[in-house]
Design an enzyme around this catalytic site. Structure first.
Site, PDB file in Angstrom:
ATOM      1  CG  ASP A  71       4.592   8.280  -6.228  1.00  0.00           C
ATOM      2  OD1 ASP A  71       4.513   7.057  -6.494  1.00  0.00           O
ATOM      3  OD2 ASP A  71       3.762   9.105  -6.643  1.00  0.00           O
ATOM      4  CB  VAL A  72       7.893   3.204  -6.360  1.00  0.00           C
ATOM      5  CG1 VAL A  72       8.840   3.107  -5.175  1.00  0.00           C
ATOM      6  CG2 VAL A  72       6.518   2.646  -6.032  1.00  0.00           C
ATOM      7  CG  ASN A  98       6.929  -4.832  -0.359  1.00  0.00           C
ATOM      8  OD1 ASN A  98       6.255  -5.844  -0.486  1.00  0.00           O
ATOM      9  ND2 ASN A  98       6.628  -3.871   0.517  1.00  0.00           N
ATOM     10  CE1 TYR A 166      -1.853  -6.780  -6.424  1.00  0.00           C
ATOM     11  CE2 TYR A 166      -2.586  -9.024  -6.833  1.00  0.00           C
ATOM     12  CZ  TYR A 166      -1.786  -8.130  -6.141  1.00  0.00           C
ATOM     13  OH  TYR A 166      -0.930  -8.602  -5.180  1.00  0.00           O
ATOM     14  CE  LYS A 170       1.612  -7.454  -7.139  1.00  0.00           C
ATOM     15  NZ  LYS A 170       2.833  -6.920  -6.500  1.00  0.00           N
ATOM     16  CB  THR A 201      -0.507  -7.296   4.659  1.00  0.00           C
ATOM     17  OG1 THR A 201      -1.610  -7.402   3.750  1.00  0.00           O
ATOM     18  CG2 THR A 201       0.664  -8.115   4.138  1.00  0.00           C
TER      19      THR A 201
END
Length: 261
Positions: A71-72, A98, A166, A170, A201
């Site tokens: 879990d990053v 990513n 978001y 980013k 995706t």
């Protein structure tokens, strides 16, 4: 379906070690597959074991690919990931940060603190944690490349309601990338980022299927007239990691079908 020619060959990647977080689907999987085609050993990091096992079946039998649960958003998990990779391979040559996840999208005026926090942690703090533990072994070795996945929404405001957190995350990825790149510009470690536009995706394709009107708006934002493909982004990541991009430092590579033109 648009047919994309195979990526350029990078012979320097043979026998190198590549780490891809969020490598079980979409852009991450396409990038892991691209590294493997170049002869690199690949470590896929992710949270979902079932999805990872499915991803591993897509590699050729002679590929050296493994999965490590991580879990990053957890520093402890990322520390364990990097330690495991170093025990197994002794080094990390390339890292593609990513993986990302967020809270419920909503306009700023009604966004909960929890949703904000989950999005910032999932898309920005996670990148910091990955670099925090990837950099020491790379600096010790005096070489390595880190590519962070930002977005065109790290270059502009989110074009649809609800994406402020978001976009903020980013944008933060780019600020973090640029600052880290300058910190280590003379240390032999290159740090840069990639900024994809709308890419086909699984989550994006599912969203478009459920929201045809919004889907048409999304495709309409791409001057090229279509979504990008994961392999097109993967090709960009591999170029950034290759010796051909030796003078690429800090600045992001924008792959957007003309979106930001």
């Amino acid at each position: 379906m648009v047919q994309i020619s195979p990526p350029k060959r990078y012979p320097e990647m043979r026998e190198k070690i590549a780490l891809v977080t969020g490598g079980s689907t979409g852009i991450g999987l396409a990038t892991a597959q691209a590294f493997a085609r170049e002869g690199a050993a690949v470590i896929i990091a992710g949270r979902n074991e079932k999805r990872a096992k499915q991803a591993l079946t897509t590699f050729s039998q002679d590929s050296r690919v493994s999965w490590i649960e991580c879990d990053v958003t957890s520093g402890r998990d990322v520390d364990r990931l990097i330690s495991s990779a170093l025990r197994e391979h002794g080094k990390i040559d390339y890292a593609f940060n990513n993986a990302g996840s967020g809270g419920k999208m909503s306009p700023i005026a009604s966004m909960s603190e929890d949703a904000w926090g989950k999005t910032i942690n999932g898309y920005l703090t996670s990148v910091f944690l990955c670099m925090r533990y990837q950099l020491p072994p790379m600096l010790e070795a005096g070489r390595g490349v880190i590519v962070n996945n930002s977005s065109v929404d790290g270059l502009r405001g989110y074009p649809l309601p609800g994406g402020a957190a978001y976009s903020a995350a980013k944008h933060g990825v780019l600020g973090l990338t640029r600052s880290a790149a300058l910190e280590h510009a003379k240390d032999g470690v290159r740090i840069t980022a990639i900024c994809p536009g709308w890419i086909g995706t699984p989550p994006v394709e599912n969203f478009i299927r459920k929201n045809e009107r919004v889907g048409a708006q999304i495709v309409g934002q791409e001057p090229i007239g279509r979504l990008g493909t994961p392999i097109e982004v993967a090709n960009g990541v591999l170029w950034l990691c290759s010796d051909a991009a030796s003078f690429m430092l800090g600045s992001p590579l924008v792959l957007d079908g003309g979106y930001m033109a």
